[in-house]
Design a protein around this motif. Sequence first.
Motif, PDB file in Angstrom:
ATOM      1  N   ALA A  95      -9.553  28.020   7.560  1.00 42.28           N
ATOM      2  CA  ALA A  95      -8.840  26.982   8.327  1.00 42.28           C
ATOM      3  C   ALA A  95      -8.873  27.313   9.813  1.00 42.28           C
ATOM      4  O   ALA A  95      -9.138  26.444  10.651  1.00 42.28           O
ATOM      5  CB  ALA A  95      -7.399  26.853   7.844  1.00 42.28           C
ATOM      6  N   ARG A  96      -8.615  28.570  10.170  1.00 46.28           N
ATOM      7  CA  ARG A  96      -8.592  28.962  11.582  1.00 46.28           C
ATOM      8  C   ARG A  96      -9.966  28.872  12.227  1.00 46.28           C
ATOM      9  O   ARG A  96     -10.084  28.577  13.410  1.00 46.28           O
ATOM     10  CB  ARG A  96      -8.039  30.391  11.741  1.00 46.28           C
ATOM     11  CG  ARG A  96      -6.527  30.463  11.555  1.00 46.28           C
ATOM     12  CD  ARG A  96      -5.956  31.844  11.841  1.00 46.28           C
ATOM     13  NE  ARG A  96      -6.371  32.815  10.833  1.00 46.28           N
ATOM     14  CZ  ARG A  96      -7.213  33.830  11.042  1.00 46.28           C
ATOM     15  NH1 ARG A  96      -7.711  34.040  12.232  1.00 46.28           N
ATOM     16  NH2 ARG A  96      -7.533  34.652  10.074  1.00 46.28           N
ATOM     17  N   THR A  97     -11.026  29.096  11.451  1.00 50.37           N
ATOM     18  CA  THR A  97     -12.374  29.043  12.009  1.00 50.37           C
ATOM     19  C   THR A  97     -13.028  27.669  11.864  1.00 50.37           C
ATOM     20  O   THR A  97     -14.171  27.483  12.273  1.00 50.37           O
ATOM     21  CB  THR A  97     -13.285  30.111  11.349  1.00 50.37           C
ATOM     22  OG1 THR A  97     -13.353  29.859   9.947  1.00 50.37           O
ATOM     23  CG2 THR A  97     -12.766  31.514  11.621  1.00 50.37           C
ATOM     24  N   GLY A  98     -12.307  26.715  11.264  1.00 49.10           N
ATOM     25  CA  GLY A  98     -12.812  25.348  11.183  1.00 49.10           C
ATOM     26  C   GLY A  98     -13.766  25.064  10.041  1.00 49.10           C
ATOM     27  O   GLY A  98     -14.344  23.977   9.987  1.00 49.10           O
ATOM     28  N   LEU A  99     -13.947  25.995   9.112  1.00 47.67           N
ATOM     29  CA  LEU A  99     -14.846  25.729   7.984  1.00 47.67           C
ATOM     30  C   LEU A  99     -14.266  24.634   7.094  1.00 47.67           C
ATOM     31  O   LEU A  99     -14.929  23.635   6.812  1.00 47.67           O
ATOM     32  CB  LEU A  99     -15.088  27.003   7.170  1.00 47.67           C
ATOM     33  CG  LEU A  99     -15.980  26.843   5.936  1.00 47.67           C
ATOM     34  CD1 LEU A  99     -17.369  26.379   6.328  1.00 47.67           C
ATOM     35  CD2 LEU A  99     -16.048  28.140   5.155  1.00 47.67           C
ATOM     36  N   VAL A 100     -13.019  24.810   6.667  1.00 49.21           N
ATOM     37  CA  VAL A 100     -12.330  23.793   5.875  1.00 49.21           C
ATOM     38  C   VAL A 100     -10.904  23.702   6.407  1.00 49.21           C
ATOM     39  O   VAL A 100     -10.082  24.563   6.155  1.00 49.21           O
ATOM     40  CB  VAL A 100     -12.298  24.142   4.366  1.00 49.21           C
ATOM     41  CG1 VAL A 100     -11.609  23.028   3.581  1.00 49.21           C
ATOM     42  CG2 VAL A 100     -13.693  24.377   3.828  1.00 49.21           C
ATOM     43  N   GLU A 101     -10.663  22.647   7.160  1.00 49.20           N
ATOM     44  CA  GLU A 101      -9.334  22.432   7.730  1.00 49.20           C
ATOM     45  C   GLU A 101      -8.569  21.443   6.863  1.00 49.20           C
ATOM     46  O   GLU A 101      -9.165  20.535   6.298  1.00 49.20           O
ATOM     47  CB  GLU A 101      -9.458  21.892   9.151  1.00 49.20           C
ATOM     48  CG  GLU A 101     -10.127  22.883  10.090  1.00 49.20           C
ATOM     49  CD  GLU A 101     -10.375  22.296  11.460  1.00 49.20           C
ATOM     50  OE1 GLU A 101      -9.699  22.742  12.398  1.00 49.20           O
ATOM     51  OE2 GLU A 101     -11.231  21.404  11.552  1.00 49.20           O
ATOM     52  N   PRO A 102      -7.251  21.605   6.776  1.00 50.80           N
ATOM     53  CA  PRO A 102      -6.459  20.679   5.950  1.00 50.80           C
ATOM     54  C   PRO A 102      -6.442  19.274   6.542  1.00 50.80           C
ATOM     55  O   PRO A 102      -6.124  19.094   7.713  1.00 50.80           O
ATOM     56  CB  PRO A 102      -5.063  21.305   5.953  1.00 50.80           C
ATOM     57  CG  PRO A 102      -5.020  22.172   7.166  1.00 50.80           C
ATOM     58  CD  PRO A 102      -6.427  22.620   7.413  1.00 50.80           C
ATOM     59  N   ALA A 103      -6.792  18.293   5.729  1.00 55.01           N
ATOM     60  CA  ALA A 103      -6.875  16.912   6.208  1.00 55.01           C
ATOM     61  C   ALA A 103      -5.528  16.198   6.200  1.00 55.01           C
ATOM     62  O   ALA A 103      -5.325  15.276   6.970  1.00 55.01           O
ATOM     63  CB  ALA A 103      -7.870  16.128   5.355  1.00 55.01           C
ATOM     64  N   VAL A 104      -4.609  16.620   5.340  1.00 55.54           N
ATOM     65  CA  VAL A 104      -3.333  15.914   5.231  1.00 55.54           C
ATOM     66  C   VAL A 104      -2.395  16.340   6.356  1.00 55.54           C
ATOM     67  O   VAL A 104      -1.837  15.508   7.060  1.00 55.54           O
ATOM     68  CB  VAL A 104      -2.681  16.142   3.852  1.00 55.54           C
ATOM     69  CG1 VAL A 104      -1.320  15.457   3.764  1.00 55.54           C
ATOM     70  CG2 VAL A 104      -3.605  15.635   2.741  1.00 55.54           C
TER      71      VAL A 104
END
Length: 189
Positions: A52-61
């Motif tokens: 999440a911090r590196t932008g690979l998979v960020e929370p969409a909700v």
Amino acid sequence: MDATNEEGRTDVRTQGVLFDDDLPELSEDIGYRGPAACSAAGITYRQLDYWARTGLVEPAVRGAAGSGSQRLYGFRDILVLKVVKRLLDTGVSLQQIRVAIQHLRERGVEDLAQITLMSDGASVYECTSADEVIDLVQGGQGVFGIAVGRVWREVEGSLLEIPSERMDQTEPAAVPGDELSARRRAKLA
């Protein structure tokens, strides 16, 4: 399992197990907290936080908004997390996975379930038809594949027992038999 269209030609959109379109529509405002996302995707919280911090998979909700805030991951986020985990488990480098995920975002692929990801251990290839899978394997490049539609079903099953919450909700939705949640609600009332 091909279907034919009005002109009698084979319609490659129907590809059975590899490319299944019989998947539900998802609500964009229902999410799962980090520990639930980790459990469903089979990853550690440390991996989730780093990605999440590196932008690979960020929370969409709902993203993190300071100390004490809870990220909420949507179903598709968890699906991508599980695909990333599978690719890592087969030896694909995180750098190559980042390239593949970024490519999917740039292409604007709306329905991830229509894709089979193939890899030779070094590169990741996106296939959207059985013909592409066959061409890749015949070319000697594909070693393994991940049918995202199948992963979709696995994540869907994993999340059945995990409490979700709406974007504007502060407490997770009740799960039948969840005594702790019932006590929290009673305490707040």
